[in-house]
Design a protein around this motif. Structure first.
Motif, PDB file in Angstrom:
ATOM      1  N   UNK A   1     -39.720  -9.164  13.942  1.00  0.00           N
ATOM      2  CA  UNK A   1     -39.617  -8.141  12.897  1.00  0.00           C
ATOM      3  C   UNK A   1     -39.275  -6.786  13.498  1.00  0.00           C
ATOM      4  N   UNK A   2     -39.991  -6.411  14.561  1.00  0.00           N
ATOM      5  CA  UNK A   2     -39.733  -5.120  15.199  1.00  0.00           C
ATOM      6  C   UNK A   2     -38.352  -5.116  15.859  1.00  0.00           C
ATOM      7  N   UNK A   3     -37.918  -6.273  16.379  1.00  0.00           N
ATOM      8  CA  UNK A   3     -36.600  -6.338  17.000  1.00  0.00           C
ATOM      9  C   UNK A   3     -35.493  -6.027  16.009  1.00  0.00           C
ATOM     10  N   UNK A   4     -35.575  -6.630  14.816  1.00  0.00           N
ATOM     11  CA  UNK A   4     -34.562  -6.377  13.793  1.00  0.00           C
ATOM     12  C   UNK A   4     -34.653  -4.937  13.298  1.00  0.00           C
ATOM     13  N   UNK A   5     -35.875  -4.443  13.080  1.00  0.00           N
ATOM     14  CA  UNK A   5     -36.053  -3.075  12.588  1.00  0.00           C
ATOM     15  C   UNK A   5     -35.491  -2.063  13.580  1.00  0.00           C
ATOM     16  N   UNK A   6     -35.796  -2.253  14.850  1.00  0.00           N
ATOM     17  CA  UNK A   6     -35.321  -1.310  15.863  1.00  0.00           C
ATOM     18  C   UNK A   6     -33.832  -1.477  16.145  1.00  0.00           C
ATOM     19  N   UNK A   7     -33.309  -2.694  15.934  1.00  0.00           N
ATOM     20  CA  UNK A   7     -31.864  -2.873  16.053  1.00  0.00           C
ATOM     21  C   UNK A   7     -31.147  -2.133  14.928  1.00  0.00           C
ATOM     22  N   UNK A   8     -31.685  -2.214  13.718  1.00  0.00           N
ATOM     23  CA  UNK A   8     -31.115  -1.457  12.599  1.00  0.00           C
ATOM     24  C   UNK A   8     -31.227   0.043  12.860  1.00  0.00           C
ATOM     25  N   UNK A   9     -32.352   0.468  13.421  1.00  0.00           N
ATOM     26  CA  UNK A   9     -32.542   1.871  13.776  1.00  0.00           C
ATOM     27  C   UNK A   9     -31.406   2.370  14.659  1.00  0.00           C
ATOM     28  N   UNK A  10     -30.950   1.514  15.552  1.00  0.00           N
ATOM     29  CA  UNK A  10     -29.919   1.908  16.506  1.00  0.00           C
ATOM     30  C   UNK A  10     -28.573   2.153  15.850  1.00  0.00           C
TER      31      UNK A  10
END
Length: 430
Positions: A357-366
């Protein structure tokens, strides 16, 4: 073997992760410090420097989606060790064979290596802290970016001015090796993850086992979607600061290279104070029964609103010192979103899905980093003056941040969406 959780041990392990985060952000920030020496040596335009900054976040975004698979294949300890080793070596070819193409390739490889790291570092730190107490450790993690700029940016600037930009890159590689020496014998994964040691004798208990839920159920909640939009905008501000702030201070406001590199730390000082303060206060409020929406949604959204309101006026400010203050205050209030919003997102999913979940969220953040550095370079190249170009870029981000904050205030509610997701868990268990 069973192990005990004490406050000292939990924060000691968190400290090792924070050390890694400092190295991580120093690797990101070094481009902003060496941007003008690189431009002079290789004849690069502002848009080319901005393109390098944005291409870093292309591979950073791709790498972010690898956090979940890495966490499944390796333990957090060895996954982060492999990533840290990658950061320490991928920029070294630029030292030997300089040039625009080599710079692009090295930064893109660095982005790919750093992409999964944020989610895994948050997961590693959160593994030592229960969900209700993740605001403060999250603030320290997010504050690591500030520590990197406060403690290391002046040092890297001095090295660049005195010994050249190549030595600044070498110094970061050495720092990465120092972290590895501390990490290998020191880190152990905590009990608040799906890979917790079975039968661990903990002082506060271990994370409950829950069935996994569909990723779509998590990613399409109003909390995840609205917070993702806001964090994209705030991260756009961060990447502009990382890529362009020393150049803005030097070319736009007239400070010397050494002054500009040293003042790189000023927004981070404001951000660090506000992040640690907000993390401490909101964790206490959470412990007293305040909802996650109040402490991890409303507080950061108001901070981003203040950030946007301040940055909107930057183009109308003609005094260099006041412009520095405005950027510092705006960045500081925007930065409180990172630890609090990350903690809110981590509450949405079962423990075994935290890394994914955090991986996708932080990837979107990027995504903010894909557009903002290059966009700023284009604006600066086309503006009448460098000062006008940089100020306009900050103003645009301020407007978008204010809009995003309003959407989060309207739509985000972790408790509501967690109940929706839990409903699917209960349905599967029935």
């Amino acid at each position: 073997m069973p192990f005990k959780v004490t406050a000292g041990r939990a924060w000691g392990m968190t400290g090792l992760v924070i050390f890694l985060y400092v190295v991580n952000y120093a690797d990101k920030a070094v481009l902003g410090i060496i941007a003008q020496p690189l431009a002079r040596e290789f004849g690069l335009t502002s848009s080319q420097i901005g393109l390098v900054g944005s291409l870093f976040f292309v591979t950073f975004t791709v790498g972010g989606f690898l956090a979940g698979p890495l966490e499944k294949k390796l333990t957090l300890k060895w996954a982060l060790l492999a990533l840290g080793l990658t950061w320490s070596v991928v920029m070294l070819p630029l030292v030997v064979t300089g040039g625009f193409v080599v710079l692009v390739v090295c930064r893109m490889l660095l982005g790919l290596g750093e992409g999964p790291s944020s989610a895994l570092m948050h997961t590693a730190a959160y593994s030592w802290h229960p969900p209700a107490k993740r605001g403060l450790p999250g603030a320290f993690l997010a504050g690591s970016a500030s520590v990197a700029k406060i403690a290391l940016a002046p040092v890297l600037t001095f090295i660049t001015v005195q010994y050249g930009w190549r030595m600044a890159i070498v110094a970061l590689s050495v720092l990465g090796l120092v972290w590895m020496v501390c990490w290998i014998p020191g880190f152990k994964e905590g009990p608040f993850t799906s890979k917790a040691v079975k039968g661990a004798d903990t002082a506060v208990g271990s994370a409950p086992t829950e069935p996994s839920v569909s990723w779509r159920k998590i990613f399409f909640t109003r909390t995840f979607a609205s917070c993702a939009f806001m964090i994209i905008v705030v991260y756009a501000l961060t990447t502009v600061v990382l890529t362009w702030l020393p150049s803005y201070f030097e070319l736009g406001l007239g400070y010397s290279a050494l002054q500009a590199g040293s003042m790189f730390a000023l927004p981070s000082i404001v951000g660090l104070v506000l992040m640690i303060s907000s993390g401490t206060v909101t964790d206490r409020l959470r412990g007293r029964g305040y909802t996650s929406r109040v402490v991890r949604i409303i507080v950061p959204a108001i901070g981003v609103l203040i950030c946007g309101a301040v940055l909107v006026f930057l183009p109308s400010i003609g005094t260099p010192a006041l412009a520095v203050a405005v950027v510092s205050i705006g960045y500081g209030f925007g930065a409180i979103a990172f630890p609090l919003i990350n903690a809110a997102i981590s509450e949405l999913c079962p423990p075994q899905q935290t890394a994914g979940t955090m991986g996708v969220f932080l990837a979107l953040m990027a995504v903010g980093g894909l557009v903002a550095p290059y966009g700023t370079g284009l604006i600066v190249d086309s503006a009448a003056t460098a000062a006008e170009g940089y100020a306009t870029s900050f103003q645009i981000i301020g407007v978008l941040g204010a809009i995003a904050a309003v959407l989060v205030l309207v739509f985000a509610n972790p408790e509501r969406d967690r109940k929706i997701i839990r409903g699917e868990v209960l349905a599967k268990s029935a």
